[in-house]
Design a protein around this motif. Structure first.
Motif, PDB file in Angstrom:
ATOM      1  N   MET A   1     -17.757  14.236 -12.874  1.00 19.13           N
ATOM      2  CA  MET A   1     -18.063  15.650 -13.104  1.00 19.13           C
ATOM      3  C   MET A   1     -19.313  16.020 -12.321  1.00 19.13           C
ATOM      4  N   THR A   2     -19.337  17.230 -11.703  1.00 26.35           N
ATOM      5  CA  THR A   2     -20.523  17.688 -11.018  1.00 26.35           C
ATOM      6  C   THR A   2     -21.421  18.435 -11.985  1.00 26.35           C
ATOM      7  N   TRP A   3     -22.692  18.384 -11.713  1.00 25.48           N
ATOM      8  CA  TRP A   3     -23.659  19.032 -12.580  1.00 25.48           C
ATOM      9  C   TRP A   3     -24.526  19.956 -11.746  1.00 25.48           C
ATOM     10  N   GLY A   4     -25.115  20.969 -12.366  1.00 21.80           N
ATOM     11  CA  GLY A   4     -26.028  21.856 -11.682  1.00 21.80           C
ATOM     12  C   GLY A   4     -26.966  22.466 -12.684  1.00 21.80           C
ATOM     13  N   CYS A   5     -27.762  23.404 -12.220  1.00 19.35           N
ATOM     14  CA  CYS A   5     -28.717  24.045 -13.108  1.00 19.35           C
ATOM     15  C   CYS A   5     -28.759  25.531 -12.807  1.00 19.35           C
ATOM     16  N   GLN A   6     -28.706  26.364 -13.831  1.00 19.50           N
ATOM     17  CA  GLN A   6     -28.817  27.798 -13.634  1.00 19.50           C
ATOM     18  C   GLN A   6     -30.278  28.182 -13.513  1.00 19.50           C
ATOM     19  N   SER A   7     -30.497  29.451 -13.134  1.00 25.21           N
ATOM     20  CA  SER A   7     -31.863  29.907 -12.903  1.00 25.21           C
ATOM     21  C   SER A   7     -32.709  29.870 -14.165  1.00 25.21           C
ATOM     22  N   ASP A   8     -32.072  29.871 -15.348  1.00 23.56           N
ATOM     23  CA  ASP A   8     -32.851  29.800 -16.589  1.00 23.56           C
ATOM     24  C   ASP A   8     -33.055  28.363 -17.038  1.00 23.56           C
ATOM     25  N   GLY A   9     -32.620  27.395 -16.211  1.00 23.38           N
ATOM     26  CA  GLY A   9     -32.872  25.999 -16.509  1.00 23.38           C
ATOM     27  C   GLY A   9     -31.806  25.303 -17.288  1.00 23.38           C
ATOM     28  N   ARG A  10     -30.732  26.033 -17.724  1.00 27.89           N
ATOM     29  CA  ARG A  10     -29.683  25.403 -18.500  1.00 27.89           C
ATOM     30  C   ARG A  10     -28.823  24.524 -17.617  1.00 27.89           C
ATOM     31  N   VAL A  11     -28.475  23.352 -18.118  1.00 23.64           N
ATOM     32  CA  VAL A  11     -27.599  22.457 -17.372  1.00 23.64           C
ATOM     33  C   VAL A  11     -26.199  23.039 -17.350  1.00 23.64           C
ATOM     34  N   MET A  12     -25.522  22.932 -16.199  1.00 28.29           N
ATOM     35  CA  MET A  12     -24.179  23.469 -16.050  1.00 28.29           C
ATOM     36  C   MET A  12     -23.185  22.324 -16.001  1.00 28.29           C
ATOM     37  N   THR A  13     -22.054  22.514 -16.647  1.00 28.38           N
ATOM     38  CA  THR A  13     -20.967  21.545 -16.572  1.00 28.38           C
ATOM     39  C   THR A  13     -19.672  22.295 -16.348  1.00 28.38           C
ATOM     40  N   GLY A  14     -18.599  21.570 -16.157  1.00 24.03           N
ATOM     41  CA  GLY A  14     -17.284  22.179 -16.044  1.00 24.03           C
ATOM     42  C   GLY A  14     -17.194  23.147 -14.887  1.00 24.03           C
ATOM     43  N   VAL A  15     -16.699  24.381 -15.172  1.00 22.91           N
ATOM     44  CA  VAL A  15     -16.513  25.375 -14.129  1.00 22.91           C
ATOM     45  C   VAL A  15     -17.845  25.717 -13.475  1.00 22.91           C
ATOM     46  N   GLU A  16     -18.936  25.777 -14.248  1.00 20.67           N
ATOM     47  CA  GLU A  16     -20.225  26.167 -13.707  1.00 20.67           C
ATOM     48  C   GLU A  16     -20.704  25.183 -12.645  1.00 20.67           C
ATOM     49  N   GLY A  17     -20.388  23.906 -12.819  1.00 22.83           N
ATOM     50  CA  GLY A  17     -20.908  22.909 -11.900  1.00 22.83           C
ATOM     51  C   GLY A  17     -19.936  22.448 -10.848  1.00 22.83           C
ATOM     52  N   ARG A  18     -18.661  22.817 -10.954  1.00 23.98           N
ATOM     53  CA  ARG A  18     -17.649  22.309 -10.030  1.00 23.98           C
ATOM     54  C   ARG A  18     -17.417  23.301  -8.897  1.00 23.98           C
ATOM     55  N   VAL A  19     -17.773  22.921  -7.708  1.00 21.98           N
ATOM     56  CA  VAL A  19     -17.501  23.695  -6.516  1.00 21.98           C
ATOM     57  C   VAL A  19     -17.055  22.731  -5.438  1.00 21.98           C
TER      58      VAL A  19
ATOM     59  N   PHE B   1      -2.608  19.854 -10.236  1.00 19.64           N
ATOM     60  CA  PHE B   1      -3.878  19.662  -9.524  1.00 19.64           C
ATOM     61  C   PHE B   1      -4.845  18.907 -10.434  1.00 19.64           C
ATOM     62  N   PRO B   2      -4.657  17.608 -10.588  1.00 17.84           N
ATOM     63  CA  PRO B   2      -5.440  16.832 -11.564  1.00 17.84           C
ATOM     64  C   PRO B   2      -6.930  16.726 -11.247  1.00 17.84           C
ATOM     65  N   ASP B   3      -7.324  17.010 -10.014  1.00 17.70           N
ATOM     66  CA  ASP B   3      -8.738  16.945  -9.658  1.00 17.70           C
ATOM     67  C   ASP B   3      -9.392  18.315  -9.625  1.00 17.70           C
ATOM     68  N   SER B   4      -8.682  19.326 -10.101  1.00 21.49           N
ATOM     69  CA  SER B   4      -9.207  20.690 -10.071  1.00 21.49           C
ATOM     70  C   SER B   4      -9.916  21.028 -11.373  1.00 21.49           C
ATOM     71  N   LEU B   5     -10.573  22.176 -11.392  1.00 17.95           N
ATOM     72  CA  LEU B   5     -11.261  22.606 -12.609  1.00 17.95           C
ATOM     73  C   LEU B   5     -10.278  22.920 -13.725  1.00 17.95           C
ATOM     74  N   PHE B   6      -8.992  23.179 -13.386  1.00 24.39           N
ATOM     75  CA  PHE B   6      -7.991  23.430 -14.416  1.00 24.39           C
ATOM     76  C   PHE B   6      -7.743  22.190 -15.272  1.00 24.39           C
ATOM     77  N   ALA B   7      -8.066  21.026 -14.720  1.00 27.80           N
ATOM     78  CA  ALA B   7      -7.891  19.770 -15.450  1.00 27.80           C
ATOM     79  C   ALA B   7      -9.210  19.230 -15.976  1.00 27.80           C
ATOM     80  N   GLU B   8     -10.274  20.000 -15.855  1.00 21.68           N
ATOM     81  CA  GLU B   8     -11.590  19.561 -16.326  1.00 21.68           C
ATOM     82  C   GLU B   8     -11.549  19.329 -17.837  1.00 21.68           C
ATOM     83  N   PRO B   9     -11.991  18.170 -18.320  1.00 24.04           N
ATOM     84  CA  PRO B   9     -11.973  17.907 -19.768  1.00 24.04           C
ATOM     85  C   PRO B   9     -12.754  18.970 -20.543  1.00 24.04           C
ATOM     86  N   GLY B  10     -12.141  19.511 -21.558  1.00 28.17           N
ATOM     87  CA  GLY B  10     -12.810  20.468 -22.426  1.00 28.17           C
ATOM     88  C   GLY B  10     -12.867  21.888 -21.912  1.00 28.17           C
ATOM     89  N   VAL B  11     -12.284  22.164 -20.727  1.00 25.23           N
ATOM     90  CA  VAL B  11     -12.428  23.499 -20.158  1.00 25.23           C
ATOM     91  C   VAL B  11     -11.699  24.550 -20.992  1.00 25.23           C
TER      92      VAL B  11
END
Length: 231
Positions: free
Chosen positions: A1-19, A70-80
């Motif tokens: 899973m890819t991770w990122g951070c929004q401008s308010d500092g919250r950790v992003m997962t799932g759709v927010e972090g997958r590009v 599309f098993p590697d897409s965000l549509f298959a992201e666990p918990g999405v």
């Protein structure tokens, strides 16, 4: 899973972090475009799935089919399909592509019925019925800024406004709602309520079910309540 951070500092997962091609970091959600979130040959695969089901698919069934294809897409992201914000973003991305696909199908004499309970390729009507009218839903889903700017509070307000909405329903919506509940035409209000409670007890997120599936069941029951005149 890819991770990122929004401008308010919250950790992003799932759709927010997958590009595709990397993760989203430090407020770059504003730069995300649909093609960055979609797998290769997505539109072709989407159309193939719809044509494979001429009677149509509910949004939930289509999301499941896309996750499998599309098993590697965000549509298959666990918990999405459990988190409301992630579900909204997957839903919006899918409908954004569906409305674009509908425009393309028009050149082939086809149209696309787009409804959460039934998404179906259909022959395009002839004459005045074929004229395209201004569709506020189409405008909404083709405005990608809505995806980028909608936050968790906005999603909660959208859900609340949906449950408060009152509008007449068509026969096709009633049929689609009955199909979601596994009921045939002619089922009465008592049978609908009984089946609704049974299905929701199985698919409720608090019991390990999917938020998307539970919302589909809730939407079907809301349509049937309107049809049977329950306030």
């Amino acid at each position: 899973m890819t991770w990122g951070c929004q401008s308010d500092g919250r950790v992003m997962t799932g759709v927010e972090g997958r590009v595709r091609g990397g993760s989203v970091t430090l407020g770059h959600m504003i730069d995300v475009q649909p093609d960055m979130l979609l797998p290769d040959a997505f539109d072709e695969g989407l159309l193939q799935l719809l044509r494979r089901h001429p009677a149509g698919l509910s949004e939930y069934a289509l999301l499941q089919a896309l996750a499998e294809r599309f098993p590697d897409s965000l549509f298959a992201e666990p918990g999405v399909l459990r988190d409301p914000l992630q579900l909204f973003r997957v839903h919006f991305l899918l409908f954004h592509q569906l409305y674009q696909l509908a425009d393309q199908l028009g050149d082939d004499g086809l149209t696309l019925q787009i409804h959460a309970l039934n998404i179906q390729v259909q022959p395009r009507a002839s004459g005045t019925e074929a004229l395209q009218v201004d569709d506020p839903l189409r405008r909404y889903y083709l405005d990608w800024a809505q995806w980028r700017t909608t936050n968790r509070d906005d999603v909660e307000q959208l859900i609340d406004s949906f449950w408060r909405r009152r509008a007449p329903v068509s026969a096709s919506e009633v049929d689609a709602a009955l199909a979601v509940l596994g009921l045939g035409p002619g089922a009465d209000a008592v049978a609908c309520r009984r089946q609704y409670r049974r299905m929701l007890s199985v698919h409720h997120p608090d019991r390990g079910g999917s938020t998307a599936r539970a919302q589909e069941i809730n939407q079907a029951m809301l349509i049937l309540q309107r049809y049977y005149g329950k306030s």
